[in-house]
Design a protein around this motif. Sequence first.
Motif, PDB file in Angstrom:
ATOM      1  N   LYS A  49       0.833  -1.206   0.000  1.00  0.00           N
ATOM      2  CA  LYS A  49       0.000   0.000   0.000  1.00  0.00           C
ATOM      3  C   LYS A  49       0.865   1.252   0.000  1.00  0.00           C
ATOM      4  O   LYS A  49       0.642   2.177  -0.799  1.00  0.00           O
ATOM      5  N   HIS A  50       1.869   1.267   0.868  1.00  0.00           N
ATOM      6  CA  HIS A  50       2.721   2.451   0.964  1.00  0.00           C
ATOM      7  C   HIS A  50       3.665   2.578  -0.226  1.00  0.00           C
ATOM      8  O   HIS A  50       4.149   3.678  -0.506  1.00  0.00           O
ATOM      9  N   ALA A  51       3.919   1.462  -0.922  1.00  0.00           N
ATOM     10  CA  ALA A  51       4.795   1.494  -2.092  1.00  0.00           C
ATOM     11  C   ALA A  51       4.048   1.811  -3.381  1.00  0.00           C
ATOM     12  O   ALA A  51       4.671   1.931  -4.435  1.00  0.00           O
ATOM     13  N   GLY A  52       2.724   1.937  -3.296  1.00  0.00           N
ATOM     14  CA  GLY A  52       1.970   2.386  -4.460  1.00  0.00           C
ATOM     15  C   GLY A  52       1.337   1.303  -5.310  1.00  0.00           C
ATOM     16  O   GLY A  52       1.102   1.510  -6.508  1.00  0.00           O
ATOM     17  N   ALA A  53       1.019   0.146  -4.719  1.00  0.00           N
ATOM     18  CA  ALA A  53       0.323  -0.896  -5.486  1.00  0.00           C
ATOM     19  C   ALA A  53      -1.044  -0.385  -5.922  1.00  0.00           C
ATOM     20  O   ALA A  53      -1.730   0.324  -5.181  1.00  0.00           O
ATOM     21  N   SER A  54      -1.443  -0.760  -7.135  1.00  0.00           N
ATOM     22  CA  SER A  54      -2.744  -0.314  -7.644  1.00  0.00           C
ATOM     23  C   SER A  54      -3.888  -1.161  -7.122  1.00  0.00           C
ATOM     24  O   SER A  54      -5.038  -0.689  -7.035  1.00  0.00           O
ATOM     25  N   LYS A  55      -3.604  -2.399  -6.793  1.00  0.00           N
ATOM     26  CA  LYS A  55      -4.634  -3.311  -6.297  1.00  0.00           C
ATOM     27  C   LYS A  55      -3.977  -4.301  -5.346  1.00  0.00           C
ATOM     28  O   LYS A  55      -2.913  -4.855  -5.653  1.00  0.00           O
ATOM     29  N   ILE A  56      -4.594  -4.531  -4.181  1.00  0.00           N
ATOM     30  CA  ILE A  56      -4.057  -5.476  -3.202  1.00  0.00           C
ATOM     31  C   ILE A  56      -5.184  -6.413  -2.782  1.00  0.00           C
ATOM     32  O   ILE A  56      -6.142  -5.998  -2.122  1.00  0.00           O
ATOM     33  N   ILE A  57      -5.068  -7.660  -3.186  1.00  0.00           N
ATOM     34  CA  ILE A  57      -6.018  -8.708  -2.806  1.00  0.00           C
ATOM     35  C   ILE A  57      -5.295  -9.636  -1.847  1.00  0.00           C
ATOM     36  O   ILE A  57      -4.188 -10.096  -2.134  1.00  0.00           O
ATOM     37  N   ILE A  58      -5.901  -9.909  -0.689  1.00  0.00           N
ATOM     38  CA  ILE A  58      -5.267 -10.779   0.302  1.00  0.00           C
ATOM     39  C   ILE A  58      -6.247 -11.872   0.699  1.00  0.00           C
ATOM     40  O   ILE A  58      -7.450 -11.620   0.847  1.00  0.00           O
ATOM     41  N   SER A  59      -5.748 -13.088   0.833  1.00  0.00           N
ATOM     42  CA  SER A  59      -6.620 -14.231   1.100  1.00  0.00           C
ATOM     43  C   SER A  59      -6.224 -14.943   2.380  1.00  0.00           C
ATOM     44  O   SER A  59      -5.060 -14.953   2.780  1.00  0.00           O
ATOM     45  N   ASP A  60      -7.228 -15.567   3.002  1.00  0.00           N
ATOM     46  CA  ASP A  60      -6.994 -16.363   4.209  1.00  0.00           C
ATOM     47  C   ASP A  60      -8.294 -17.087   4.527  1.00  0.00           C
ATOM     48  O   ASP A  60      -9.290 -16.961   3.796  1.00  0.00           O
ATOM     49  N   ILE A  61      -8.277 -17.849   5.647  1.00  0.00           N
ATOM     50  CA  ILE A  61      -9.497 -18.496   6.129  1.00  0.00           C
ATOM     51  C   ILE A  61      -9.900 -17.949   7.489  1.00  0.00           C
ATOM     52  O   ILE A  61     -10.956 -18.305   8.010  1.00  0.00           O
ATOM     53  N   ASP A  62      -9.076 -17.086   8.071  1.00  0.00           N
ATOM     54  CA  ASP A  62      -9.326 -16.534   9.396  1.00  0.00           C
ATOM     55  C   ASP A  62     -10.082 -15.214   9.249  1.00  0.00           C
ATOM     56  O   ASP A  62      -9.522 -14.205   8.806  1.00  0.00           O
ATOM     57  N   GLU A  63     -11.360 -15.217   9.637  1.00  0.00           N
ATOM     58  CA  GLU A  63     -12.199 -14.049   9.401  1.00  0.00           C
ATOM     59  C   GLU A  63     -11.756 -12.842  10.225  1.00  0.00           C
ATOM     60  O   GLU A  63     -11.875 -11.696   9.771  1.00  0.00           O
ATOM     61  N   ALA A  64     -11.224 -13.072  11.415  1.00  0.00           N
ATOM     62  CA  ALA A  64     -10.772 -11.940  12.232  1.00  0.00           C
ATOM     63  C   ALA A  64      -9.599 -11.233  11.557  1.00  0.00           C
ATOM     64  O   ALA A  64      -9.525 -10.000  11.539  1.00  0.00           O
ATOM     65  N   ARG A  65      -8.672 -12.006  11.013  1.00  0.00           N
ATOM     66  CA  ARG A  65      -7.538 -11.395  10.315  1.00  0.00           C
ATOM     67  C   ARG A  65      -8.004 -10.710   9.034  1.00  0.00           C
ATOM     68  O   ARG A  65      -7.493  -9.640   8.670  1.00  0.00           O
ATOM     69  N   LEU A  66      -8.947 -11.314   8.349  1.00  0.00           N
ATOM     70  CA  LEU A  66      -9.463 -10.687   7.126  1.00  0.00           C
ATOM     71  C   LEU A  66     -10.191  -9.384   7.446  1.00  0.00           C
ATOM     72  O   LEU A  66     -10.128  -8.423   6.676  1.00  0.00           O
ATOM     73  N   ALA A  67     -10.861  -9.335   8.596  1.00  0.00           N
ATOM     74  CA  ALA A  67     -11.508  -8.088   9.008  1.00  0.00           C
ATOM     75  C   ALA A  67     -10.471  -6.999   9.228  1.00  0.00           C
ATOM     76  O   ALA A  67     -10.679  -5.826   8.854  1.00  0.00           O
ATOM     77  N   MET A  68      -9.326  -7.350   9.833  1.00  0.00           N
ATOM     78  CA  MET A  68      -8.244  -6.383   9.992  1.00  0.00           C
ATOM     79  C   MET A  68      -7.775  -5.898   8.622  1.00  0.00           C
ATOM     80  O   MET A  68      -7.532  -4.695   8.433  1.00  0.00           O
ATOM     81  N   CYS A  69      -7.657  -6.817   7.671  1.00  0.00           N
ATOM     82  CA  CYS A  69      -7.214  -6.446   6.324  1.00  0.00           C
ATOM     83  C   CYS A  69      -8.193  -5.486   5.667  1.00  0.00           C
ATOM     84  O   CYS A  69      -7.778  -4.549   4.966  1.00  0.00           O
ATOM     85  N   ARG A  70      -9.477  -5.707   5.878  1.00  0.00           N
ATOM     86  CA  ARG A  70     -10.479  -4.797   5.297  1.00  0.00           C
ATOM     87  C   ARG A  70     -10.372  -3.414   5.927  1.00  0.00           C
ATOM     88  O   ARG A  70     -10.556  -2.391   5.243  1.00  0.00           O
ATOM     89  N   ASP A  71     -10.045  -3.379   7.216  1.00  0.00           N
ATOM     90  CA  ASP A  71      -9.857  -2.076   7.867  1.00  0.00           C
ATOM     91  C   ASP A  71      -8.683  -1.318   7.248  1.00  0.00           C
ATOM     92  O   ASP A  71      -8.693  -0.080   7.232  1.00  0.00           O
ATOM     93  N   PHE A  72      -7.693  -2.034   6.746  1.00  0.00           N
ATOM     94  CA  PHE A  72      -6.572  -1.397   6.054  1.00  0.00           C
ATOM     95  C   PHE A  72      -6.948  -0.964   4.636  1.00  0.00           C
ATOM     96  O   PHE A  72      -6.178  -0.262   3.982  1.00  0.00           O
ATOM     97  N   GLY A  73      -8.097  -1.429   4.151  1.00  0.00           N
ATOM     98  CA  GLY A  73      -8.523  -1.071   2.804  1.00  0.00           C
ATOM     99  C   GLY A  73      -8.194  -2.103   1.751  1.00  0.00           C
ATOM    100  O   GLY A  73      -8.343  -1.840   0.548  1.00  0.00           O
ATOM    101  N   PHE A  74      -7.781  -3.309   2.168  1.00  0.00           N
ATOM    102  CA  PHE A  74      -7.431  -4.349   1.212  1.00  0.00           C
ATOM    103  C   PHE A  74      -8.682  -5.123   0.786  1.00  0.00           C
ATOM    104  O   PHE A  74      -9.667  -5.196   1.527  1.00  0.00           O
ATOM    105  N   ASP A  75      -8.622  -5.703  -0.387  1.00  0.00           N
ATOM    106  CA  ASP A  75      -9.669  -6.596  -0.884  1.00  0.00           C
ATOM    107  C   ASP A  75      -9.405  -7.969  -0.265  1.00  0.00           C
ATOM    108  O   ASP A  75      -8.547  -8.717  -0.736  1.00  0.00           O
TER     109      ASP A  75
END
Length: 339
Positions: A180-206
Motif C-alpha cells: 500500500k505504501h509502495a503504491g500498489a494499484s490493487k491489493i487482494i489478500i486471502s486467508d481463512i481466518d475471518e478476524a484477520r481478514l476483518a483487519m485487512c479490510r480495515d486497512f482497505g485491502f480486498d
Amino acid sequence: MKALVYTGPKSVEVREVATPAPVAGAVKVKMRFCGVCGTDIGIFSGRHPRAKAPLVLGHEFVGAVSEAPAGSRFAVGDRVVAYPLISCGECRPCRTGTPHVCQTLRLIGIDRDGGMADHLWVKEDVLFKVPDGVSDEVASLVEPLAVVVRSLHQAQFQALDSCVVMGAGPIGILTAIVLKHAGASKIIISDIDEARLAMCRDFGFDAVNVRETNLIEHVNAVTEGTGVDIVFECSGVESAALDMTKLARVGGMLCITATHKVPHAVALIDINFKEQRLVGTRVYTLQEFGDSVAFAGRIADDLSKLITQVVPLSDAASVFDMIADPSVNAVKILVDCQA
C-alpha cells in the motif's frame, strides 16, 4: 536474569538463567520488547532442525544500550535493534556479496540465545539506532518488516503493480501494508481466518475468505480475466502452491515468501505457457534491515495496528497457547521484557 527458555518440544519456561558474560566488540542491550515469530512457533513445536534446548527464544527485539565499549558509536540509553543473522564469511555466498544466504546461516534466538530476556550482548556492527519518534513497540517490528522489504525487491515490484497476497498471517498482512505504501494499484489478500481478514479490510485491502469464495474466480473477476502482476505466496500451504500460477497474468511474477517445509505440486505448465517468473526470497540483507529501520518510522501508524497483544515476560510461557487459541485473535504478540 529472567528469560523465556525453550526446554523441549512444546515446552517453554520463564526461568532464571545465568547472566551472559561480556563479549569483546559487543554492546550490552537491555531488552524492552521482543516479537513472537513463526520461527519461534516452529521451535516450540520441536520441528526446527537447528534449535536445541535449552534456548532463550527471540530474534525480533528492541532494547536500550546499558553498556558500551570505549570508543563505541553507541551511548548508554541509545535505543537499538539488531540484525540477527550470523554468517560464516567463508562460503561462496558470503564471499560474493550475499551473506544473508550463507550456506551455514545462523540466527540469534535460534542457534544462540536470543532476546526474550532481561539483556543480551550484541556485536556493535549489527546494531542500528532507533530514530526518535519511533516507539519501542513499532521498532520491534523492524525484523519482519525487513523480510517484506526483501520480498518486494526480489519480486521486482514497481509502483502501480497489482498484487495478490496469499495468507493473512503477520508477514502476509505486513506485505500488504508495505505494498500500500509502495503504491500498489490493487491489493487482494486471502486467508481463512475471518478476524484477520476483518483487519485487512480495515486497512482497505480486498480481503477474500477462501472458504467462502474461490480466489481464482475472484481475481479473474476483478482483473477482467488478466490476473495480477505479482503473487506473494505468504501462506506456506499446499493449495496455494498449486493455485498461485492461476492468479498471475501472462509474464507475471510469483514470489515465494513463505517457507514450504515439504515439496508441493506446482502447475509448471502455467509458468511455461504464461512465461511467468518464479523467485524465492529469504530473510534480508544488512542494507535492507538498516533501510527498514527508517521505513518503520514512515509507516508507524499502520505497523502499530498489527500488534494485538503485549504479554509480560513473567507470563510469556503462555504465548504459544494464545497463538493456538482462535478465540484470542492473535496477529502479532510482543513480549515486554521488563515486566
